[in-house]
Write a protein that holds these residues in place. Structure first.
Motif, PDB file in Angstrom:
ATOM      1  N   MET A   1      -2.182  39.181   5.580  1.00 47.33           N
ATOM      2  CA  MET A   1      -1.949  37.814   6.022  1.00 47.33           C
ATOM      3  C   MET A   1      -0.450  37.546   5.921  1.00 47.33           C
ATOM      4  SD  MET A   1      -3.560  34.347   4.380  1.00 47.33           S
ATOM      5  CE  MET A   1      -5.152  35.109   4.351  1.00 47.33           C
ATOM      6  N   SER A   2       0.142  37.067   6.989  1.00 47.89           N
ATOM      7  CA  SER A   2       1.582  36.890   7.022  1.00 47.89           C
ATOM      8  C   SER A   2       2.052  35.641   6.264  1.00 47.89           C
ATOM      9  CB  SER A   2       2.067  36.840   8.466  1.00 47.89           C
ATOM     10  OG  SER A   2       1.460  35.766   9.147  1.00 47.89           O
ATOM     11  N   GLU A   3       1.277  34.600   6.249  1.00 47.15           N
ATOM     12  CA  GLU A   3       1.686  33.407   5.520  1.00 47.15           C
ATOM     13  C   GLU A   3       0.959  33.361   4.172  1.00 47.15           C
ATOM     14  OE1 GLU A   3       0.441  29.651   7.393  1.00 47.15           O
ATOM     15  OE2 GLU A   3      -0.986  30.813   8.554  1.00 47.15           O
ATOM     16  N   PRO A   4       1.581  32.765   3.175  1.00 50.80           N
ATOM     17  CA  PRO A   4       0.903  32.665   1.873  1.00 50.80           C
ATOM     18  C   PRO A   4      -0.449  31.955   2.018  1.00 50.80           C
ATOM     19  CG  PRO A   4       3.194  31.973   1.706  1.00 50.80           C
ATOM     20  CD  PRO A   4       2.907  32.175   3.162  1.00 50.80           C
ATOM     21  N   LYS A   5      -1.370  32.308   1.153  1.00 49.52           N
ATOM     22  CA  LYS A   5      -2.742  31.779   1.245  1.00 49.52           C
ATOM     23  C   LYS A   5      -2.789  30.254   1.186  1.00 49.52           C
ATOM     24  CE  LYS A   5      -4.900  35.888  -0.434  1.00 49.52           C
ATOM     25  NZ  LYS A   5      -5.328  36.651  -1.553  1.00 49.52           N
ATOM     26  N   THR A   6      -2.007  29.667   0.329  1.00 50.51           N
ATOM     27  CA  THR A   6      -2.021  28.208   0.220  1.00 50.51           C
ATOM     28  C   THR A   6      -1.538  27.563   1.516  1.00 50.51           C
ATOM     29  OG1 THR A   6      -1.600  28.375  -2.156  1.00 50.51           O
ATOM     30  CG2 THR A   6      -1.234  26.236  -1.150  1.00 50.51           C
ATOM     31  N   ALA A   7      -0.486  28.107   2.113  1.00 43.94           N
ATOM     32  CA  ALA A   7       0.035  27.566   3.375  1.00 43.94           C
ATOM     33  C   ALA A   7      -0.990  27.757   4.493  1.00 43.94           C
ATOM     34  CB  ALA A   7       1.359  28.230   3.730  1.00 43.94           C
ATOM     35  N   HIS A   8      -1.653  28.897   4.500  1.00 49.81           N
ATOM     36  CA  HIS A   8      -2.664  29.167   5.522  1.00 49.81           C
ATOM     37  C   HIS A   8      -3.834  28.187   5.377  1.00 49.81           C
ATOM     38  CE1 HIS A   8      -4.854  31.473   8.476  1.00 49.81           C
ATOM     39  NE2 HIS A   8      -5.856  31.669   7.631  1.00 49.81           N
ATOM     40  N   LEU A   9      -4.296  28.002   4.153  1.00 48.26           N
ATOM     41  CA  LEU A   9      -5.389  27.057   3.914  1.00 48.26           C
ATOM     42  C   LEU A   9      -4.961  25.644   4.286  1.00 48.26           C
ATOM     43  CD1 LEU A   9      -8.243  26.486   2.954  1.00 48.26           C
ATOM     44  CD2 LEU A   9      -7.365  26.390   0.601  1.00 48.26           C
ATOM     45  N   SER A  10      -3.744  25.280   3.968  1.00 43.49           N
ATOM     46  CA  SER A  10      -3.243  23.948   4.301  1.00 43.49           C
ATOM     47  C   SER A  10      -3.213  23.737   5.814  1.00 43.49           C
ATOM     48  CB  SER A  10      -1.845  23.761   3.712  1.00 43.49           C
ATOM     49  OG  SER A  10      -1.347  22.486   4.012  1.00 43.49           O
ATOM     50  N   GLY A  44     -14.731  18.674  -0.018  1.00 41.96           N
ATOM     51  CA  GLY A  44     -14.187  18.201  -1.291  1.00 41.96           C
ATOM     52  C   GLY A  44     -13.633  19.327  -2.138  1.00 41.96           C
ATOM     53  N   CYS A  45     -14.361  20.423  -2.218  1.00 39.23           N
ATOM     54  CA  CYS A  45     -13.909  21.576  -3.006  1.00 39.23           C
ATOM     55  C   CYS A  45     -12.645  22.186  -2.407  1.00 39.23           C
ATOM     56  CB  CYS A  45     -15.009  22.634  -3.093  1.00 39.23           C
ATOM     57  SG  CYS A  45     -16.425  22.124  -4.086  1.00 39.23           S
ATOM     58  N   ILE A  46     -12.599  22.276  -1.089  1.00 37.81           N
ATOM     59  CA  ILE A  46     -11.430  22.836  -0.412  1.00 37.81           C
ATOM     60  C   ILE A  46     -10.213  21.949  -0.654  1.00 37.81           C
ATOM     61  CG2 ILE A  46     -10.432  23.317   1.859  1.00 37.81           C
ATOM     62  CD1 ILE A  46     -13.428  24.068   2.678  1.00 37.81           C
ATOM     63  N   SER A  47     -10.402  20.647  -0.563  1.00 35.74           N
ATOM     64  CA  SER A  47      -9.320  19.708  -0.792  1.00 35.74           C
ATOM     65  C   SER A  47      -8.739  19.867  -2.204  1.00 35.74           C
ATOM     66  CB  SER A  47      -9.829  18.280  -0.586  1.00 35.74           C
ATOM     67  OG  SER A  47      -8.841  17.352  -0.889  1.00 35.74           O
ATOM     68  N   VAL A  48      -9.601  19.994  -3.186  1.00 34.02           N
ATOM     69  CA  VAL A  48      -9.147  20.170  -4.568  1.00 34.02           C
ATOM     70  C   VAL A  48      -8.452  21.529  -4.726  1.00 34.02           C
ATOM     71  CG1 VAL A  48      -9.905  20.400  -6.975  1.00 34.02           C
ATOM     72  CG2 VAL A  48     -10.847  18.590  -5.544  1.00 34.02           C
ATOM     73  N   ALA A  49      -8.980  22.560  -4.095  1.00 33.62           N
ATOM     74  CA  ALA A  49      -8.393  23.903  -4.200  1.00 33.62           C
ATOM     75  C   ALA A  49      -6.981  23.954  -3.626  1.00 33.62           C
ATOM     76  CB  ALA A  49      -9.280  24.927  -3.497  1.00 33.62           C
ATOM     77  N   LEU A  50      -6.685  23.079  -2.694  1.00 34.15           N
ATOM     78  CA  LEU A  50      -5.332  23.036  -2.141  1.00 34.15           C
ATOM     79  C   LEU A  50      -4.305  22.607  -3.190  1.00 34.15           C
ATOM     80  CD1 LEU A  50      -6.003  21.505   1.358  1.00 34.15           C
ATOM     81  CD2 LEU A  50      -4.765  23.629   0.915  1.00 34.15           C
ATOM     82  N   ASP A  51      -4.736  21.809  -4.152  1.00 35.76           N
ATOM     83  CA  ASP A  51      -3.819  21.269  -5.151  1.00 35.76           C
ATOM     84  C   ASP A  51      -3.788  22.040  -6.461  1.00 35.76           C
ATOM     85  OD1 ASP A  51      -2.958  19.183  -3.507  1.00 35.76           O
ATOM     86  OD2 ASP A  51      -4.664  17.939  -4.063  1.00 35.76           O
ATOM     87  N   GLY A  52      -4.736  22.911  -6.676  1.00 36.99           N
ATOM     88  CA  GLY A  52      -4.740  23.656  -7.932  1.00 36.99           C
ATOM     89  C   GLY A  52      -6.074  24.305  -8.178  1.00 36.99           C
ATOM     90  N   PRO A  53      -6.250  24.833  -9.356  1.00 35.94           N
ATOM     91  CA  PRO A  53      -7.505  25.542  -9.649  1.00 35.94           C
ATOM     92  C   PRO A  53      -8.696  24.591  -9.693  1.00 35.94           C
ATOM     93  CG  PRO A  53      -6.105  25.447 -11.603  1.00 35.94           C
ATOM     94  CD  PRO A  53      -5.319  24.853 -10.478  1.00 35.94           C
ATOM     95  N   ALA A  97     -11.957  29.938  -2.005  1.00 37.79           N
ATOM     96  CA  ALA A  97     -12.527  30.724  -3.105  1.00 37.79           C
ATOM     97  C   ALA A  97     -11.605  31.884  -3.476  1.00 37.79           C
ATOM     98  CB  ALA A  97     -13.907  31.243  -2.714  1.00 37.79           C
ATOM     99  N   GLU A  98     -11.042  32.520  -2.467  1.00 41.94           N
ATOM    100  CA  GLU A  98     -10.114  33.631  -2.712  1.00 41.94           C
ATOM    101  C   GLU A  98      -8.860  33.127  -3.436  1.00 41.94           C
ATOM    102  OE1 GLU A  98      -7.526  36.613   0.099  1.00 41.94           O
ATOM    103  OE2 GLU A  98      -9.485  35.966   0.848  1.00 41.94           O
ATOM    104  N   LEU A  99      -8.327  32.008  -2.984  1.00 40.81           N
ATOM    105  CA  LEU A  99      -7.151  31.413  -3.608  1.00 40.81           C
ATOM    106  C   LEU A  99      -7.445  31.024  -5.050  1.00 40.81           C
ATOM    107  CD1 LEU A  99      -4.260  30.277  -3.289  1.00 40.81           C
ATOM    108  CD2 LEU A  99      -5.289  28.192  -2.383  1.00 40.81           C
ATOM    109  N   ASP A 100      -8.597  30.406  -5.274  1.00 45.99           N
ATOM    110  CA  ASP A 100      -8.972  29.983  -6.627  1.00 45.99           C
ATOM    111  C   ASP A 100      -9.147  31.203  -7.545  1.00 45.99           C
ATOM    112  OD1 ASP A 100      -9.774  27.758  -8.447  1.00 45.99           O
ATOM    113  OD2 ASP A 100     -11.606  28.946  -8.511  1.00 45.99           O
ATOM    114  N   ALA A 101      -9.753  32.242  -7.042  1.00 49.79           N
ATOM    115  CA  ALA A 101      -9.943  33.456  -7.852  1.00 49.79           C
ATOM    116  C   ALA A 101      -8.583  34.076  -8.206  1.00 49.79           C
ATOM    117  CB  ALA A 101     -10.817  34.454  -7.101  1.00 49.79           C
ATOM    118  N   ALA A 102      -7.651  34.076  -7.261  1.00 49.14           N
ATOM    119  CA  ALA A 102      -6.334  34.640  -7.519  1.00 49.14           C
ATOM    120  C   ALA A 102      -5.585  33.840  -8.584  1.00 49.14           C
ATOM    121  CB  ALA A 102      -5.528  34.694  -6.223  1.00 49.14           C
ATOM    122  N   ARG A 103      -5.805  32.549  -8.608  1.00 45.89           N
ATOM    123  CA  ARG A 103      -5.156  31.708  -9.626  1.00 45.89           C
ATOM    124  C   ARG A 103      -5.693  32.016 -11.018  1.00 45.89           C
ATOM    125  NH1 ARG A 103      -5.776  26.436  -5.985  1.00 45.89           N
ATOM    126  NH2 ARG A 103      -3.716  26.395  -5.046  1.00 45.89           N
TER     127      ARG A 103
END
Length: 105
Positions: A1-10, A44-53, A97-103
């Motif tokens: 993935m060329s962009e960081p996961k958080t930026a991609h999810l955003s 709701g879960c995705i929205s929270v995952a954007l801001d942190g674990p 889920a992938e982003l949260d697991a990486a955190r």
């Protein structure tokens, strides 16, 4: 993935927020899954995952409902927009889920 996961999810989240809920899906419950509740809880879960674990409850909800959505996606093929909408939601949920697991590592 060329962009960081958080930026991609955003980016996916911004696209999703502009998508109206599919017409008539408030009445559909493929395989007993309420699509309105699934949409609400996953978003709701995705929205929270954007801001942190995620906390343990949201993590469990995200994983369980992502799996449920993955199972019902094939049955949504009779509605092109509904399939697009819920495929987009599923992609975001998997990424969250992938982003949260990486955190947590």
């Amino acid at each position: 993935m060329s962009e960081p996961k958080t930026a991609h999810l955003s980016r996916l989240w911004d696209e999703f927020r502009g998508m109206p809920f599919p017409r008539d899906f408030h009445l559909r419950e493929p395989e007993g899954v309420c699509m309105v509740s699934l949409d609400t809880y996953l978003a709701g879960c995705i929205s929270v995952a954007l801001d942190g674990p995620l906390d343990d409850w949201r993590r469990e909800v995200l994983l369980r409902l992502t799996a449920s959505l993955g199972k019902v996606l094939p049955s949504l093929g009779d509605d092109a927009y509904g399939l697009e909408y819920f495929t987009h939601l599923h992609e975001m949920a998997l990424l969250a889920a992938e982003l949260d697991a990486a955190r947590g590592e």
